[in-house]
Design a protein around this motif. Structure first.
Motif, PDB file in Angstrom:
ATOM      1  N   ASP A  13       0.836  -1.207   0.000  1.00  0.00           N
ATOM      2  CA  ASP A  13       0.000   0.000   0.000  1.00  0.00           C
ATOM      3  C   ASP A  13       0.872   1.259   0.000  1.00  0.00           C
ATOM      4  OD1 ASP A  13      -2.339  -1.477   0.001  1.00  0.00           O
ATOM      5  OD2 ASP A  13      -2.656  -1.297   2.169  1.00  0.00           O
ATOM      6  N   ALA A  14       1.939   1.244   0.787  1.00  0.00           N
ATOM      7  CA  ALA A  14       2.849   2.388   0.838  1.00  0.00           C
ATOM      8  C   ALA A  14       3.528   2.588  -0.518  1.00  0.00           C
ATOM      9  CB  ALA A  14       3.896   2.178   1.931  1.00  0.00           C
ATOM     10  N   HIS A  15       3.905   1.490  -1.156  1.00  0.00           N
ATOM     11  CA  HIS A  15       4.505   1.573  -2.494  1.00  0.00           C
ATOM     12  C   HIS A  15       3.531   2.237  -3.469  1.00  0.00           C
ATOM     13  CE1 HIS A  15       5.759   0.429  -6.490  1.00  0.00           C
ATOM     14  NE2 HIS A  15       4.700  -0.346  -6.607  1.00  0.00           N
ATOM     15  N   SER A  30      12.690  -0.084 -11.291  1.00  0.00           N
ATOM     16  CA  SER A  30      13.617  -1.108 -10.785  1.00  0.00           C
ATOM     17  C   SER A  30      13.043  -1.805  -9.560  1.00  0.00           C
ATOM     18  CB  SER A  30      14.967  -0.487 -10.423  1.00  0.00           C
ATOM     19  OG  SER A  30      15.583   0.027 -11.561  1.00  0.00           O
ATOM     20  N   PHE A  31      12.428  -1.041  -8.686  1.00  0.00           N
ATOM     21  CA  PHE A  31      11.825  -1.610  -7.481  1.00  0.00           C
ATOM     22  C   PHE A  31      10.660  -2.525  -7.851  1.00  0.00           C
ATOM     23  CE2 PHE A  31       9.031  -1.594  -3.774  1.00  0.00           C
ATOM     24  CZ  PHE A  31       9.931  -1.830  -2.739  1.00  0.00           C
ATOM     25  N   GLU A  32       9.866  -2.108  -8.821  1.00  0.00           N
ATOM     26  CA  GLU A  32       8.673  -2.873  -9.215  1.00  0.00           C
ATOM     27  C   GLU A  32       9.000  -4.161  -9.961  1.00  0.00           C
ATOM     28  OE1 GLU A  32       6.280   0.065 -11.278  1.00  0.00           O
ATOM     29  OE2 GLU A  32       5.014   0.235  -9.493  1.00  0.00           O
ATOM     30  N   ASN A  34      11.033  -6.482  -9.232  1.00  0.00           N
ATOM     31  CA  ASN A  34      11.068  -7.564  -8.235  1.00  0.00           C
ATOM     32  C   ASN A  34      10.289  -7.165  -6.989  1.00  0.00           C
ATOM     33  OD1 ASN A  34      12.826  -9.324  -9.724  1.00  0.00           O
ATOM     34  ND2 ASN A  34      14.502  -7.938  -9.210  1.00  0.00           N
ATOM     35  N   ILE A  35       9.098  -6.656  -7.186  1.00  0.00           N
ATOM     36  CA  ILE A  35       8.364  -6.071  -6.061  1.00  0.00           C
ATOM     37  C   ILE A  35       8.104  -7.064  -4.930  1.00  0.00           C
ATOM     38  CG2 ILE A  35       6.049  -6.375  -7.029  1.00  0.00           C
ATOM     39  CD1 ILE A  35       5.665  -3.427  -5.753  1.00  0.00           C
ATOM     40  N   SER A  36       7.713  -8.276  -5.242  1.00  0.00           N
ATOM     41  CA  SER A  36       7.434  -9.267  -4.193  1.00  0.00           C
ATOM     42  C   SER A  36       8.671  -9.529  -3.350  1.00  0.00           C
ATOM     43  CB  SER A  36       6.944 -10.578  -4.796  1.00  0.00           C
ATOM     44  OG  SER A  36       5.692 -10.400  -5.383  1.00  0.00           O
ATOM     45  N   GLN A  37       9.782  -9.745  -4.033  1.00  0.00           N
ATOM     46  CA  GLN A  37      11.034 -10.003  -3.318  1.00  0.00           C
ATOM     47  C   GLN A  37      11.461  -8.767  -2.512  1.00  0.00           C
ATOM     48  OE1 GLN A  37      14.270 -11.073  -5.889  1.00  0.00           O
ATOM     49  NE2 GLN A  37      15.672 -11.469  -4.202  1.00  0.00           N
ATOM     50  N   ASN A  38      11.376  -7.588  -3.122  1.00  0.00           N
ATOM     51  CA  ASN A  38      11.791  -6.364  -2.429  1.00  0.00           C
ATOM     52  C   ASN A  38      10.963  -6.111  -1.171  1.00  0.00           C
ATOM     53  OD1 ASN A  38      13.852  -5.720  -4.217  1.00  0.00           O
ATOM     54  ND2 ASN A  38      12.487  -4.598  -5.571  1.00  0.00           N
ATOM     55  N   LEU A  39       9.643  -6.277  -1.258  1.00  0.00           N
ATOM     56  CA  LEU A  39       8.781  -6.036  -0.095  1.00  0.00           C
ATOM     57  C   LEU A  39       8.993  -7.095   0.976  1.00  0.00           C
ATOM     58  CD1 LEU A  39       5.468  -4.874  -1.817  1.00  0.00           C
ATOM     59  CD2 LEU A  39       7.249  -3.460  -0.773  1.00  0.00           C
ATOM     60  N   THR A  40       9.210  -8.329   0.563  1.00  0.00           N
ATOM     61  CA  THR A  40       9.460  -9.411   1.526  1.00  0.00           C
ATOM     62  C   THR A  40      10.759  -9.159   2.291  1.00  0.00           C
ATOM     63  OG1 THR A  40       8.263 -10.981   0.143  1.00  0.00           O
ATOM     64  CG2 THR A  40       9.768 -11.910   1.775  1.00  0.00           C
ATOM     65  N   PRO A  73      16.638   6.663  -1.252  1.00  0.00           N
ATOM     66  CA  PRO A  73      16.314   5.705  -2.312  1.00  0.00           C
ATOM     67  C   PRO A  73      14.833   5.315  -2.230  1.00  0.00           C
ATOM     68  CG  PRO A  73      18.337   5.063  -1.191  1.00  0.00           C
ATOM     69  CD  PRO A  73      17.737   6.208  -0.409  1.00  0.00           C
ATOM     70  N   TYR A  74      14.288   4.867  -3.342  1.00  0.00           N
ATOM     71  CA  TYR A  74      12.863   4.571  -3.425  1.00  0.00           C
ATOM     72  C   TYR A  74      12.407   3.589  -2.353  1.00  0.00           C
ATOM     73  CZ  TYR A  74       8.284   3.433  -5.192  1.00  0.00           C
ATOM     74  OH  TYR A  74       6.929   3.255  -5.286  1.00  0.00           O
ATOM     75  N   LYS A  75      13.153   2.513  -2.129  1.00  0.00           N
ATOM     76  CA  LYS A  75      12.735   1.504  -1.142  1.00  0.00           C
ATOM     77  C   LYS A  75      12.566   2.126   0.250  1.00  0.00           C
ATOM     78  CE  LYS A  75      17.225  -0.287   0.373  1.00  0.00           C
ATOM     79  NZ  LYS A  75      17.123  -0.022   1.788  1.00  0.00           N
ATOM     80  N   ASP A  76      13.406   3.077   0.576  1.00  0.00           N
ATOM     81  CA  ASP A  76      13.327   3.729   1.879  1.00  0.00           C
ATOM     82  C   ASP A  76      12.135   4.677   1.964  1.00  0.00           C
ATOM     83  OD1 ASP A  76      15.689   2.443   2.835  1.00  0.00           O
ATOM     84  OD2 ASP A  76      16.857   3.861   1.643  1.00  0.00           O
ATOM     85  N   ARG A  77      11.769   5.275   0.839  1.00  0.00           N
ATOM     86  CA  ARG A  77      10.569   6.112   0.824  1.00  0.00           C
ATOM     87  C   ARG A  77       9.324   5.267   1.057  1.00  0.00           C
ATOM     88  NH1 ARG A  77      11.191   9.006  -4.553  1.00  0.00           N
ATOM     89  NH2 ARG A  77      13.131   7.897  -4.786  1.00  0.00           N
ATOM     90  N   VAL A  78       9.327   4.045   0.528  1.00  0.00           N
ATOM     91  CA  VAL A  78       8.215   3.117   0.763  1.00  0.00           C
ATOM     92  C   VAL A  78       8.128   2.786   2.251  1.00  0.00           C
ATOM     93  CG1 VAL A  78       7.363   0.771   0.328  1.00  0.00           C
ATOM     94  CG2 VAL A  78       8.257   2.157  -1.565  1.00  0.00           C
ATOM     95  N   VAL A  79       9.269   2.489   2.857  1.00  0.00           N
ATOM     96  CA  VAL A  79       9.298   2.159   4.288  1.00  0.00           C
ATOM     97  C   VAL A  79       8.812   3.346   5.116  1.00  0.00           C
ATOM     98  CG1 VAL A  79      10.845   1.602   6.223  1.00  0.00           C
ATOM     99  CG2 VAL A  79      11.093   0.397   4.037  1.00  0.00           C
ATOM    100  N   LEU A  80       9.280   4.542   4.801  1.00  0.00           N
ATOM    101  CA  LEU A  80       8.848   5.727   5.557  1.00  0.00           C
ATOM    102  C   LEU A  80       7.362   6.001   5.377  1.00  0.00           C
ATOM    103  CD1 LEU A  80      11.811   8.236   5.188  1.00  0.00           C
ATOM    104  CD2 LEU A  80      11.061   7.019   7.215  1.00  0.00           C
ATOM    105  N   MET A  81       6.851   5.781   4.182  1.00  0.00           N
ATOM    106  CA  MET A  81       5.415   5.963   3.945  1.00  0.00           C
ATOM    107  C   MET A  81       4.621   4.990   4.814  1.00  0.00           C
ATOM    108  SD  MET A  81       2.944   7.544   2.401  1.00  0.00           S
ATOM    109  CE  MET A  81       3.629   8.383   0.994  1.00  0.00           C
ATOM    110  N   ALA A  82       5.071   3.743   4.882  1.00  0.00           N
ATOM    111  CA  ALA A  82       4.385   2.749   5.718  1.00  0.00           C
ATOM    112  C   ALA A  82       4.455   3.162   7.188  1.00  0.00           C
ATOM    113  CB  ALA A  82       4.998   1.361   5.516  1.00  0.00           C
TER     114      ALA A  82
END
Length: 169
Positions: A13-15, A30-32, A34-40, A73-82
């Motif tokens: 949801d944050a992504h 790039s994040f999308e 491998n989205i399943s692996q990245n989120l896991t 980096p994008y992955k960290d923005r997802v984490v912060l959004m969550a």
């Protein structure tokens, strides 16, 4: 509780929120891929307290004035959004003053303008046309915040030890 805030579903949801108007950018794509692996991986790293944010990318913008921007980096923005959506909003929203419009649901530029208009109108009815207001920009305001004092104040709120651990990383 971090485990509830950083489930695969909540990170997804944050992504979705983070990708709005950024879906064509290289880091988002790039994040999308491998989205399943990245989120896991993100979820497991946070649960195991092994998550570490990446390095900020610095760049200049010139509108409305020259400023240096630091972006995670994008992955960290997802984490912060969550984190903001699932912990900060739920635990701190009620303690913020009503007129704080920064990054809050149902509040934003239009709400802020309406509040300012109301205050100016009230002032005019009370004191007439005489008066002053100060419009300013405090240089490096966020960089100047004393983190030690901020963390002590946050420890007095409804945030728990895990939340504070996350804020400290």
């Amino acid at each position: 509780m971090l485990e509830e805030a950083f489930t695969f579903e909540k990170l997804f949801d944050a992504h979705k929120k983070c990708r709005v108007s950024k879906q064509h950018r290289k880091d988002t794509i790039s994040f999308e891929i491998n989205i399943s692996q990245n989120l896991t991986i993100l979820s497991k790293d946070i649960f195991n307290k092994k998550y570490k944010p990446g390095k900020y990318k610095m760049f200049k913008i010139f509108e409305p004035k020259e400023r240096i921007i630091e972006a995670l980096p994008y992955k960290d923005r997802v984490v912060l959004m969550a984190f903001c959506s699932n912990i900060i909003e739920k635990k701190l929203e009620k303690s913020l003053i009503y007129d704080n419009v920064a990054c809050r649901k149902g509040k934003g530029t239009f709400f802020g303008i309406q509040r300012l208009h109301k205050f100016l109108k009230d002032y005019y009815h009370k004191f007439g046309e005489s008066g002053y207001f100060l419009k300013c920009d405090i240089k490096k305001y966020f960089q100047s915040i004393n983190h030690e004092i901020l963390l002590k104040n946050l420890a007095k709120t409804s945030l728990d030890e895990e939340d504070l651990w996350f804020i400290n990383i």
